[in-house]
Design a protein around this motif. Structure first.
Motif, short mmCIF file in Angstrom:
data_model
loop_
_atom_site.label_atom_id
_atom_site.label_comp_id
_atom_site.label_asym_id
_atom_site.label_seq_id
_atom_site.Cartn_x
_atom_site.Cartn_y
_atom_site.Cartn_z
N ILE A 40 20.17 13.41 -12.28
CA ILE A 40 19.64 13.79 -13.77
C ILE A 40 20.85 14.08 -14.58
CG2 ILE A 40 18.21 15.40 -15.10
CD1 ILE A 40 16.89 16.02 -12.88
N PRO A 41 21.80 13.01 -14.94
CA PRO A 41 23.07 13.11 -15.81
C PRO A 41 22.82 13.83 -17.22
CG PRO A 41 22.22 10.85 -15.85
CD PRO A 41 21.41 11.42 -14.66
N GLU A 42 21.73 13.65 -17.66
CA GLU A 42 21.38 14.43 -19.17
C GLU A 42 21.70 15.96 -18.96
OE1 GLU A 42 17.71 12.10 -18.38
OE2 GLU A 42 19.45 12.22 -17.26
N VAL A 43 21.49 16.56 -17.92
CA VAL A 43 22.08 17.92 -17.65
C VAL A 43 23.25 18.10 -17.99
CG1 VAL A 43 21.78 20.02 -16.25
CG2 VAL A 43 19.76 18.42 -16.20
N ILE A 45 25.49 16.14 -19.16
CA ILE A 45 26.18 15.51 -20.59
C ILE A 45 25.61 16.68 -21.78
CG2 ILE A 45 25.67 13.90 -22.46
CD1 ILE A 45 25.08 11.71 -20.14
N PHE A 46 24.41 17.00 -21.68
CA PHE A 46 23.99 18.17 -22.79
C PHE A 46 24.96 19.31 -22.42
CE2 PHE A 46 19.72 16.09 -23.02
CZ PHE A 46 20.34 15.25 -24.13
N ILE A 49 28.30 18.84 -24.47
CA ILE A 49 28.29 18.78 -25.63
C ILE A 49 28.52 20.09 -26.56
CG2 ILE A 49 26.78 18.28 -27.71
CD1 ILE A 49 25.61 16.07 -26.10
N GLN A 135 29.90 22.02 -11.13
CA GLN A 135 29.49 21.34 -12.41
C GLN A 135 30.32 22.18 -13.41
OE1 GLN A 135 25.32 21.76 -13.43
NE2 GLN A 135 25.75 21.08 -15.81
N THR A 139 33.08 20.52 -16.04
CA THR A 139 32.99 20.92 -17.69
C THR A 139 34.33 21.29 -18.29
OG1 THR A 139 30.69 21.34 -17.30
CG2 THR A 139 31.77 22.15 -19.20
#
Length: 286
Positions: A40-43, A45-46, A49, A135, A139
């Motif tokens: 679930i790469p959206e987690v 990526i968001f 941001i 993670q 980041t």
């Protein structure tokens, strides 16, 4: 005639000790959570941001109106002053993700499935916090690159820079245990996300992360200077070499010895909230 049980062969596996089993189970759970993050790469990526937006906004929108004591007229001083605060804010905001993830596992019944497996009870929580730490480290790497692009740089060498990032990761790991406790104490992931953020805003803004404490009212100065978040921020500024030569250091002990204060605060938070979270987990699944 009474049958005699066969003697155990030399190759019979022995039972693992408590610590060994706990470490192994925690690493297995951490791997499970990391695989989930990759799928679930959206987690991820968001999660990148928001801190990037903070870097750009504070550097170019607010930076021109905020003066750092002791920096004179240097326009770039606030950017270097700011970055340790942004780094620290990023690692502490991982608290909300940790709480939401654990609350989601509880809500979907995954924790009940884990209970049926021969694993130590605390491994579910420890594995989740380790995965969140990985993670967070990713980041920080991306954020450091963005910070370098807008003018930030460490000035005291690689070892001091790594020590600063180590303190940041330790603080982030400590705060994920607070998130774990929140996730176990609420009924839905949405509530865990809200509960994980609502207290972080005053913690991060009533600190020396974005403005010097000298600009605050007297009673808030004491709160900001004894804030564990502030101790890590100031320690990182010293290790990165981002404090102006004439910056007035407050007299409070955590501001005079920020690295030690950061270590003590982080270890204390881990000990207290890990104990409370594991106890809460046992009572919630017992």
């Amino acid at each position: 005639m009474t049958a005699t049980a066969p003697a155990a062969s030399p190759t019979t596996p022995r039972g693992r000790g408590g610590i060994t089993q706990s470490i192994t189970d925690s690493l297995v759970m951490a791997k499970r959570n990391l695989i989930r993050m990759v799928r679930i790469p959206e987690v991820v990526i968001f999660g990148l941001i928001q801190p990037i937006m903070f870097v750009v906004l504070f550097s170019y929108v607010f930076g021109g109106s905020i003066k750092v004591p002791g920096a004179g007229t240097d326009a770039g001083s606030y950017r270097e002053f700011l970055m340790a605060g942004i780094f620290a804010q990023t690692v502490t905001f991982a608290t909300a993700g940790a709480g939401a993830g654990i609350a989601e596992d509880m809500h979907k019944g995954l924790v009940d499935r884990f209970r049926s497996l021969p694993m130590t009870r605390g491994a579910v929580l420890t594995g989740r916090t380790i995965a969140d730490l990985v993670q967070t480290a990713l980041t920080l790497v991306v954020l450091a690159i963005v910070a370098a692009l807008v003018g930030w740089a460490p000035h005291h060498g690689l070892l001091d820079a790594l020590a600063g990032f180590g303190l940041l990761l330790l603080l982030g790991y400590a705060f994920t245990w607070i998130g774990a406790l929140i996730g176990l104490s609420v009924r839905t992931p949405e509530a865990a996300t809200s509960g994980g953020l609502i207290w972080l805003f005053p913690l991060t803004f009533i600190s020396v992360a974005f403005v010097p404490s000298q600009n605050m009212p007297a009673f808030l100065q004491h709160v900001a200077e004894w804030n564990p978040f502030s101790a890590t921020v100031v320690a990182c500024r010293e290790l990165f070499g981002n404090l102006p030569p004439g910056y007035p250091v407050p007299d409070a002990w955590p501001m005079q010895h920020p690295a030690w204060a950061s270590l003590l605060w982080s270890v204390a938070i881990i000990v207290v909230f890990r104990t409370l979270a594991v106890r809460k987990y046992r009572s919630a699944t017992g």
